[in-house]
Each structure stands twice: as C-alpha cells, then as structure tokens.
Design a protein around this motif. Sequence first.
Motif, PDB file in Angstrom:
ATOM      1  N   LEU A  68       0.828  -1.207   0.000  1.00 22.29           N
ATOM      2  CA  LEU A  68       0.000   0.000   0.000  1.00 22.29           C
ATOM      3  C   LEU A  68       0.862   1.256   0.000  1.00 22.29           C
ATOM      4  N   SER A  69       0.314   2.300  -0.568  1.00 24.77           N
ATOM      5  CA  SER A  69       1.016   3.582  -0.590  1.00 24.77           C
ATOM      6  C   SER A  69      -0.013   4.695  -0.578  1.00 24.77           C
ATOM      7  N   GLY A  70       0.471   5.927  -0.485  1.00 22.23           N
ATOM      8  CA  GLY A  70      -0.420   7.078  -0.522  1.00 22.23           C
ATOM      9  C   GLY A  70      -0.656   7.682   0.847  1.00 22.23           C
ATOM     10  N   PRO A  71      -1.368   8.801   0.888  1.00 26.12           N
ATOM     11  CA  PRO A  71      -1.538   9.559   2.134  1.00 26.12           C
ATOM     12  C   PRO A  71      -2.572   8.974   3.090  1.00 26.12           C
ATOM     13  N   HIS A  72      -3.284   7.904   2.683  1.00 22.30           N
ATOM     14  CA  HIS A  72      -4.376   7.411   3.519  1.00 22.30           C
ATOM     15  C   HIS A  72      -4.064   6.104   4.225  1.00 22.30           C
ATOM     16  N   VAL A  73      -2.790   5.708   4.206  1.00 25.81           N
ATOM     17  CA  VAL A  73      -2.310   4.565   4.987  1.00 25.81           C
ATOM     18  C   VAL A  73      -0.965   4.947   5.594  1.00 25.81           C
ATOM     19  N   PRO A  74      -0.602   4.406   6.765  1.00 29.37           N
ATOM     20  CA  PRO A  74       0.733   4.668   7.296  1.00 29.37           C
ATOM     21  C   PRO A  74       1.787   4.065   6.362  1.00 29.37           C
ATOM     22  N   ARG A  75       2.858   4.786   6.139  1.00 26.28           N
ATOM     23  CA  ARG A  75       3.903   4.267   5.261  1.00 26.28           C
ATOM     24  C   ARG A  75       4.544   3.034   5.878  1.00 26.28           C
ATOM     25  N   PHE A  76       4.614   1.950   5.109  1.00 28.34           N
ATOM     26  CA  PHE A  76       5.219   0.710   5.594  1.00 28.34           C
ATOM     27  C   PHE A  76       6.738   0.844   5.573  1.00 28.34           C
ATOM     28  N   VAL A  77       7.389   0.321   6.631  1.00 25.88           N
ATOM     29  CA  VAL A  77       8.850   0.408   6.714  1.00 25.88           C
ATOM     30  C   VAL A  77       9.492  -0.979   6.677  1.00 25.88           C
ATOM     31  N   LEU A 123     -11.112   5.392   1.459  1.00 26.14           N
ATOM     32  CA  LEU A 123     -11.560   4.088   0.982  1.00 26.14           C
ATOM     33  C   LEU A 123     -11.403   3.965  -0.532  1.00 26.14           C
ATOM     34  N   ALA A 124     -11.755   5.024  -1.259  1.00 30.69           N
ATOM     35  CA  ALA A 124     -11.627   4.986  -2.717  1.00 30.69           C
ATOM     36  C   ALA A 124     -10.176   4.742  -3.119  1.00 30.69           C
ATOM     37  N   ASP A 125      -9.244   5.366  -2.402  1.00 34.29           N
ATOM     38  CA  ASP A 125      -7.823   5.175  -2.687  1.00 34.29           C
ATOM     39  C   ASP A 125      -7.398   3.745  -2.374  1.00 34.29           C
ATOM     40  N   LEU A 126      -7.886   3.199  -1.267  1.00 32.25           N
ATOM     41  CA  LEU A 126      -7.565   1.814  -0.902  1.00 32.25           C
ATOM     42  C   LEU A 126      -8.110   0.839  -1.939  1.00 32.25           C
ATOM     43  N   VAL A 131      -7.552  -3.454  -2.713  1.00 29.47           N
ATOM     44  CA  VAL A 131      -7.664  -3.959  -1.341  1.00 29.47           C
ATOM     45  C   VAL A 131      -9.012  -3.568  -0.752  1.00 29.47           C
ATOM     46  N   ALA A 132      -9.689  -4.541  -0.158  1.00 32.51           N
ATOM     47  CA  ALA A 132     -10.872  -4.279   0.667  1.00 32.51           C
ATOM     48  C   ALA A 132     -10.437  -4.371   2.116  1.00 32.51           C
ATOM     49  N   HIS A 133     -10.778  -3.368   2.921  1.00 32.50           N
ATOM     50  CA  HIS A 133     -10.306  -3.328   4.309  1.00 32.50           C
ATOM     51  C   HIS A 133     -10.966  -4.417   5.145  1.00 32.50           C
ATOM     52  N   LEU A 134     -12.283  -4.510   5.120  1.00 31.28           N
ATOM     53  CA  LEU A 134     -13.095  -5.548   5.761  1.00 31.28           C
ATOM     54  C   LEU A 134     -13.128  -5.484   7.287  1.00 31.28           C
ATOM     55  N   ASP A 135     -12.530  -4.454   7.877  1.00 34.51           N
ATOM     56  CA  ASP A 135     -12.707  -4.223   9.322  1.00 34.51           C
ATOM     57  C   ASP A 135     -12.716  -2.722   9.592  1.00 34.51           C
TER      58      ASP A 135
END
Length: 466
Positions: A68-77, A123-126, A131-135
Amino acid sequence: METPRAGSVIDGFTLTERLTSGAMATLWRATHPDHGMPLVMKIPILDPGADASMIVGYETEAMIHKRLSGPHVPRFVAAGDLARIPYIAMEFVAGTRLAEALQSAPLAVAEVVRIGIAISVALADLHRQKVAHLDLKPQNVMMAKGGAVLLDFGLSRHSELPDLLGEESSAPMGTAAYIAPEQVLGDRSDPASDIFALGCILYQMATGEEPFGRPATLPGMKRRLYHAPRPPRSLRPETPAWLEEIILRCLEVDRRQRYADAAKVAFDLRHPEQVVVARHRRATTSPGLGKRILARFQKRDEAEILGPSAHARREAGPSIILVAVDLSGEHDELAAAILAETQRLLAAREDSWLACLTVLRTEIIRETQTVDEHGRSLYINRLVSLKDWARPLHLREDRVSYHVIEAVSAADAILNYAGHNDIDHVVLGARASSAVRRHLGSVSTKVVAEAHCSVSVIRVKGGRTN
C-alpha cells in the motif's frame, strides 16, 4: 523471545515508548538510524497458546500493508521474520482516532459530512489499490491533518493475493457493529463491504447510535439481512433528508442498490443538492409491527437478497493446487518427493497457484501439546518449516499461500480445505503400507476416495499413483 520494553532494540529499531495497545498486539514508538521520520512498531501477541487466527492475521497484514502507498495509509517500513520476532514497523501518524470523536456523538451535520468525505476518499484510494479493508470501524480510522488514514489490515483482502484468512475459514470475520451482510455469510470478496461499514459509521455519527447494535451471535448478526435500522431522522429529526438517503443507501443489503464506489459517496456528501431522496424513504418512521411480521414470512433466499458478489461476477481464476505435506520430521525423503512433483505440476501451468498445507494433530482425550521443549509455539514452528519446505520452488508471494491446520484427522482437514476452496488438484504423500494401515485405512486412501478433484499420491517406494 524476550518481552519488549523501552530501550529494546529489534532489527535496528529502538523502542522508546509504549502506546495504547490492544489484546492482539502492543504498539511502540520507535526510532531507526536509517529512517528520520517518527515510527511505530506493532508487535503481535503470539503466545505459544495463541489462537491460530492471530498468526494468520499478522501474516495477512504484513503481506498487504507493504503493497500500500499514498496519504491514507501509514507508510510501511519493515516486517519481522516470523521465525525470530514478528513485527510491522510503519510511519507514526499524528492525529485523533475517530473513536474518540464519536464519544461526543451525535455530531453536527457539517462534521458528519467532513469526516464522511475524508473516509470515503481514503476508501476509494484503498480500493484503487485492489484492497478491501473488511474491518472498517472508528478504532481503525485516524483523522490526521491531511485527511483520514486507515489502520490495521489484519482482516483485509487483496484481490490479487491469496486470501489467507478466507482460505482457512468461512466464519464471519469483522466487528459485529459494522460487518456487512455478505461478510456475515462468509464472503470476503467485495470492497462494497467497506461501504456498508462506512454507512454504519455515518449513522453513528449522525444519531449517536449504532444501526445494528453489537450482536454477540451469528443469528444476531444475520438480522441485518432482513431488518433495516431505524431511519436516522426518526432518531434525530434535524438530520437532512439527503444525508439520511446517503446513509441508508450505504446500508443497502442488496449490493446492487448499495453505492458501488466510495468516490460516489464522497461526491454526494459534497453535493447534497444533487442527492435524490428515494420515494420509499420519505417516511421517517419504521414499519409497523404487522409489516415487520409479514416481512419475516416473505424472506427471500439470502443469495438473492445480497445480490451477486464481485467474486461471482469475475471470471474463473487460475487452477489451484493443494499440496499436503507431513513436516513432523520423520518423512524427509517423502517430503522431497512431494516437492519434486509439485514443481512439475506448477511448471506445466504458469497461471496456477499453490496452497501449501500441513496438519498439526490435536488430541481428543488428552490435552493437546502447543509448545515444544523450549517453550516455542508448535504452530509457528510448523508454519516456518512449511515455508522452508516450499522455498526451493522460488514462487512469487502472489502465487503461494501457507496454512497450518489444527485437526484430529489429517484426511478430514485436507478434504475440508479442498472443498471450501474449490481446489482443482491435490498432491499428498503415502507412507509405507502396514497391516494396521491396511485395516484402518490411510489418509491418502480417504482423500482419493472422497475428494471432488484429481489427486496425486506420492510414494517413495512403489512408484506414484494418480
């Protein structure tokens, strides 16, 4: 693994401060010399006796979050090795969890709209990232300076990756107050499930109540298939009709009537003058007792009520091969022979993908052992061994999944998994014959007799039977 504490160093990350944590994981502020931004380390609580779903959830989150990427998820390290210490290191997001804001619900209409737009955009970005969040729930939404940031992907589904959770169980997965009807029935394929959860959040922000309460049982969760919530305007008359329309359209049981795209929810929230209030929604009171009783006797088939899923609308996917291998340590030669046959089958069809399964036997009468002599989880040990066994296949992550099934009967576990996942072909080994095995029957014999797909049985001595 020693208990993490302030000052602990894990793979170069230094834990500095423990944050508010849950039952599934501990959260720590962290630093790393190679990363200048504020960090959070999420360490799952995987005690030796922990439920297997917690381990699968960690694997799912690590597999999806790093894509995942973008401003609507925490950046993965980074993510830790399950064989040593599991963790997910990510960007620290400053902001307020939506759950805190909801303590003051009902909120002003302008605030409901502002937050609703922010979540819809996230959600639209996800969903654009497959990816569907589902929770989706207030605890998993952070309201940050740049908008909504979605957290916790342990129950999520990536349409192009193996669904580790869905492959092992068809039980409902999600939070009872926000779970979509199709999820209640075990369908994890549709991003529209997130729009239903968004409708629950909008309803709660607008009225101060959860539309379906917090049912603790499956029948309680199934009520949302047949019983609509009270219209928001019957609880809070000052709610605009257009906002009620948006909320109730998100909460449609029939996915054909629900919003198909989170971006459209955001558009309607931005342009209330263009929202058409459905005629059947202009009454603001719930149906009378007589109508509710009549509806109970007019229930349609659940599949008809829900409408076709995204999964049903997609074309059939590639062939799925299930390989069941005994990794108890006693049959290394047989495991190697199974690996060679699996490699041959995968080479014959490059669009196929592999589900690797091993069975961890449980006891009926006496207590089942869950740890080895060193206190390590047998489940995690077996999962690590399964990945080591498959490593020579050199498969991409999106072409293979790994499953440790705890069961009394290995044959039943293999058959149940194959039936639940529409497996096309099963590969498993057969041990040397014995008088006892001939009398009682073997795992391979039962699988060959009862599987609804082709089966390859691998024998080290005596050749191979297809």
